[in-house]
Design a protein around this motif. Sequence first.
Motif, PDB file in Angstrom:
ATOM      1  N   ALA A 114      40.684  45.820  19.519  1.00 30.41           N
ATOM      2  CA  ALA A 114      41.500  46.238  20.674  1.00 30.41           C
ATOM      3  C   ALA A 114      40.697  46.157  21.964  1.00 30.41           C
ATOM      4  O   ALA A 114      41.226  45.770  23.014  1.00 30.41           O
ATOM      5  CB  ALA A 114      42.036  47.651  20.449  1.00 30.41           C
ATOM      6  N   VAL A 115      39.419  46.515  21.911  1.00 29.52           N
ATOM      7  CA  VAL A 115      38.555  46.405  23.086  1.00 29.52           C
ATOM      8  C   VAL A 115      38.419  44.936  23.492  1.00 29.52           C
ATOM      9  O   VAL A 115      38.509  44.602  24.680  1.00 29.52           O
ATOM     10  CB  VAL A 115      37.167  47.034  22.811  1.00 29.52           C
ATOM     11  CG1 VAL A 115      36.166  46.663  23.892  1.00 29.52           C
ATOM     12  CG2 VAL A 115      37.270  48.548  22.688  1.00 29.52           C
ATOM     13  N   LEU A 116      38.224  44.063  22.517  1.00 28.34           N
ATOM     14  CA  LEU A 116      38.106  42.635  22.830  1.00 28.34           C
ATOM     15  C   LEU A 116      39.402  42.099  23.430  1.00 28.34           C
ATOM     16  O   LEU A 116      39.380  41.342  24.405  1.00 28.34           O
ATOM     17  CB  LEU A 116      37.708  41.848  21.577  1.00 28.34           C
ATOM     18  CG  LEU A 116      37.483  40.354  21.754  1.00 28.34           C
ATOM     19  CD1 LEU A 116      36.504  40.046  22.872  1.00 28.34           C
ATOM     20  CD2 LEU A 116      37.016  39.750  20.434  1.00 28.34           C
ATOM     21  N   LYS A 117      40.518  42.511  22.882  1.00 27.39           N
ATOM     22  CA  LYS A 117      41.809  42.094  23.440  1.00 27.39           C
ATOM     23  C   LYS A 117      41.955  42.606  24.874  1.00 27.39           C
ATOM     24  O   LYS A 117      42.414  41.871  25.765  1.00 27.39           O
ATOM     25  CB  LYS A 117      42.951  42.604  22.570  1.00 27.39           C
ATOM     26  CG  LYS A 117      44.297  42.105  23.009  1.00 27.39           C
ATOM     27  CD  LYS A 117      45.395  42.548  22.062  1.00 27.39           C
ATOM     28  CE  LYS A 117      46.741  42.057  22.571  1.00 27.39           C
ATOM     29  NZ  LYS A 117      47.840  42.536  21.743  1.00 27.39           N
ATOM     30  N   ALA A 118      41.564  43.852  25.113  1.00 28.93           N
ATOM     31  CA  ALA A 118      41.616  44.402  26.476  1.00 28.93           C
ATOM     32  C   ALA A 118      40.715  43.601  27.408  1.00 28.93           C
ATOM     33  O   ALA A 118      41.079  43.336  28.560  1.00 28.93           O
ATOM     34  CB  ALA A 118      41.221  45.876  26.472  1.00 28.93           C
ATOM     35  N   ALA A 119      39.556  43.196  26.916  1.00 30.22           N
ATOM     36  CA  ALA A 119      38.622  42.425  27.744  1.00 30.22           C
ATOM     37  C   ALA A 119      39.241  41.106  28.197  1.00 30.22           C
ATOM     38  O   ALA A 119      39.003  40.667  29.329  1.00 30.22           O
ATOM     39  CB  ALA A 119      37.320  42.170  26.981  1.00 30.22           C
ATOM     40  N   THR A 120      40.050  40.489  27.350  1.00 29.13           N
ATOM     41  CA  THR A 120      40.671  39.219  27.750  1.00 29.13           C
ATOM     42  C   THR A 120      41.576  39.416  28.961  1.00 29.13           C
ATOM     43  O   THR A 120      41.693  38.515  29.791  1.00 29.13           O
ATOM     44  CB  THR A 120      41.469  38.574  26.596  1.00 29.13           C
ATOM     45  OG1 THR A 120      42.564  39.410  26.238  1.00 29.13           O
ATOM     46  CG2 THR A 120      40.590  38.304  25.388  1.00 29.13           C
ATOM     47  N   ALA A 121      42.188  40.593  29.051  1.00 25.67           N
ATOM     48  CA  ALA A 121      43.061  40.884  30.199  1.00 25.67           C
ATOM     49  C   ALA A 121      42.283  41.377  31.413  1.00 25.67           C
ATOM     50  O   ALA A 121      42.770  41.280  32.535  1.00 25.67           O
ATOM     51  CB  ALA A 121      44.105  41.925  29.797  1.00 25.67           C
ATOM     52  N   LEU A 122      41.086  41.908  31.194  1.00 30.87           N
ATOM     53  CA  LEU A 122      40.284  42.475  32.283  1.00 30.87           C
ATOM     54  C   LEU A 122      39.251  41.498  32.840  1.00 30.87           C
ATOM     55  O   LEU A 122      38.523  41.832  33.773  1.00 30.87           O
ATOM     56  CB  LEU A 122      39.567  43.744  31.795  1.00 30.87           C
ATOM     57  CG  LEU A 122      40.476  44.908  31.397  1.00 30.87           C
ATOM     58  CD1 LEU A 122      39.677  45.984  30.663  1.00 30.87           C
ATOM     59  CD2 LEU A 122      41.159  45.486  32.625  1.00 30.87           C
ATOM     60  N   ALA A 123      39.188  40.301  32.285  1.00 30.00           N
ATOM     61  CA  ALA A 123      38.186  39.323  32.720  1.00 30.00           C
ATOM     62  C   ALA A 123      38.359  39.008  34.205  1.00 30.00           C
ATOM     63  O   ALA A 123      39.477  38.877  34.688  1.00 30.00           O
ATOM     64  CB  ALA A 123      38.304  38.044  31.904  1.00 30.00           C
ATOM     65  N   PRO A 124      37.237  38.886  34.915  1.00 29.63           N
ATOM     66  CA  PRO A 124      37.329  38.559  36.338  1.00 29.63           C
ATOM     67  C   PRO A 124      37.835  37.135  36.553  1.00 29.63           C
ATOM     68  O   PRO A 124      37.796  36.303  35.639  1.00 29.63           O
ATOM     69  CB  PRO A 124      35.886  38.705  36.825  1.00 29.63           C
ATOM     70  CG  PRO A 124      35.049  38.529  35.619  1.00 29.63           C
ATOM     71  CD  PRO A 124      35.859  39.012  34.455  1.00 29.63           C
ATOM     72  N   GLU A 125      38.275  36.893  37.758  1.00 28.70           N
ATOM     73  CA  GLU A 125      38.731  35.546  38.115  1.00 28.70           C
ATOM     74  C   GLU A 125      37.604  34.550  37.836  1.00 28.70           C
ATOM     75  O   GLU A 125      36.432  34.812  38.111  1.00 28.70           O
ATOM     76  CB  GLU A 125      39.103  35.503  39.600  1.00 28.70           C
ATOM     77  CG  GLU A 125      39.712  34.194  40.016  1.00 28.70           C
ATOM     78  CD  GLU A 125      40.172  34.194  41.468  1.00 28.70           C
ATOM     79  OE1 GLU A 125      40.306  33.093  42.028  1.00 28.70           O
ATOM     80  OE2 GLU A 125      40.386  35.291  42.026  1.00 28.70           O
ATOM     81  N   GLY A 126      37.977  33.422  37.258  1.00 28.83           N
ATOM     82  CA  GLY A 126      36.980  32.399  36.954  1.00 28.83           C
ATOM     83  C   GLY A 126      36.373  32.539  35.572  1.00 28.83           C
ATOM     84  O   GLY A 126      35.458  31.804  35.234  1.00 28.83           O
ATOM     85  N   MET A 127      36.879  33.470  34.766  1.00 31.52           N
ATOM     86  CA  MET A 127      36.363  33.670  33.413  1.00 31.52           C
ATOM     87  C   MET A 127      37.523  33.677  32.433  1.00 31.52           C
ATOM     88  O   MET A 127      38.544  34.321  32.675  1.00 31.52           O
ATOM     89  CB  MET A 127      35.604  34.997  33.293  1.00 31.52           C
ATOM     90  CG  MET A 127      35.127  35.309  31.870  1.00 31.52           C
ATOM     91  SD  MET A 127      34.345  36.951  31.723  1.00 31.52           S
ATOM     92  CE  MET A 127      32.736  36.607  32.452  1.00 31.52           C
ATOM     93  N   THR A 128      37.360  32.943  31.339  1.00 30.54           N
ATOM     94  CA  THR A 128      38.313  33.017  30.233  1.00 30.54           C
ATOM     95  C   THR A 128      37.573  33.502  28.990  1.00 30.54           C
ATOM     96  O   THR A 128      36.393  33.184  28.810  1.00 30.54           O
ATOM     97  CB  THR A 128      38.967  31.653  29.927  1.00 30.54           C
ATOM     98  OG1 THR A 128      37.941  30.722  29.565  1.00 30.54           O
ATOM     99  CG2 THR A 128      39.733  31.130  31.128  1.00 30.54           C
ATOM    100  N   ILE A 129      38.274  34.277  28.172  1.00 26.95           N
ATOM    101  CA  ILE A 129      37.681  34.784  26.932  1.00 26.95           C
ATOM    102  C   ILE A 129      38.527  34.300  25.766  1.00 26.95           C
ATOM    103  O   ILE A 129      39.717  34.589  25.688  1.00 26.95           O
ATOM    104  CB  ILE A 129      37.584  36.320  26.919  1.00 26.95           C
ATOM    105  CG1 ILE A 129      36.733  36.806  28.093  1.00 26.95           C
ATOM    106  CG2 ILE A 129      37.004  36.810  25.579  1.00 26.95           C
ATOM    107  CD1 ILE A 129      36.671  38.321  28.232  1.00 26.95           C
TER     108      ILE A 129
END
Length: 187
Positions: A25-40
């Motif tokens: 769930a943390v990793l999934k949240a990180a995909t939505a919280l990534a800064p502009e210019g970053m993809t996860i």
Amino acid sequence: MAKDGGPIRVVGISGSLRAGSYNAAVLKAATALAPEGMTIEIAEIGDLPLYNDDVRVAGYPPQVQRFRDQLAAADAILFVTPEYNYSIPGVLKNAIDWASRPPSQPFDNKPVAIMGASGGILGTARAQYHLRQMLIFLNAFPLNKPEVMIGAAQTKFDEAGKLTDEATAGFIRQLLEALRDWRNRLA
């Protein structure tokens, strides 16, 4: 930005296979919280066989080669690990063992960030320190700060696994921004 001027491509790895995993769930949240210019991109490690060097010598199984290729193509790696018996889970160690074998182990010179969540108060501190020790041997470049150790994870997600704690979201954002900056500094 990546060397080619495109977005920074991060491969995220959760050390938990459990369907209701806080770390997934943390990793999934990180995909939505990534800064502009970053993809996860989230890596799958649940289908990797147990490491066996006889199998490796005969040729990497397809799912292992897929994982190694994913890591090799990444600009940075994000580990999200639970803590099992004061260390990382066996499934994560297995994935690292498969990926780290010759030729061209994909952790070499790669910027890495680590975070983790647990129901306990320490929030995976010991597991993260063990993972850092492994990364030294692999010649990866772990980000030192900020450290994101999410304790009492059961209070930070709703029943659907969505992150609801704004402070935790802020810590994850800070980590991802620092990983972006670390990667750009090392490029």
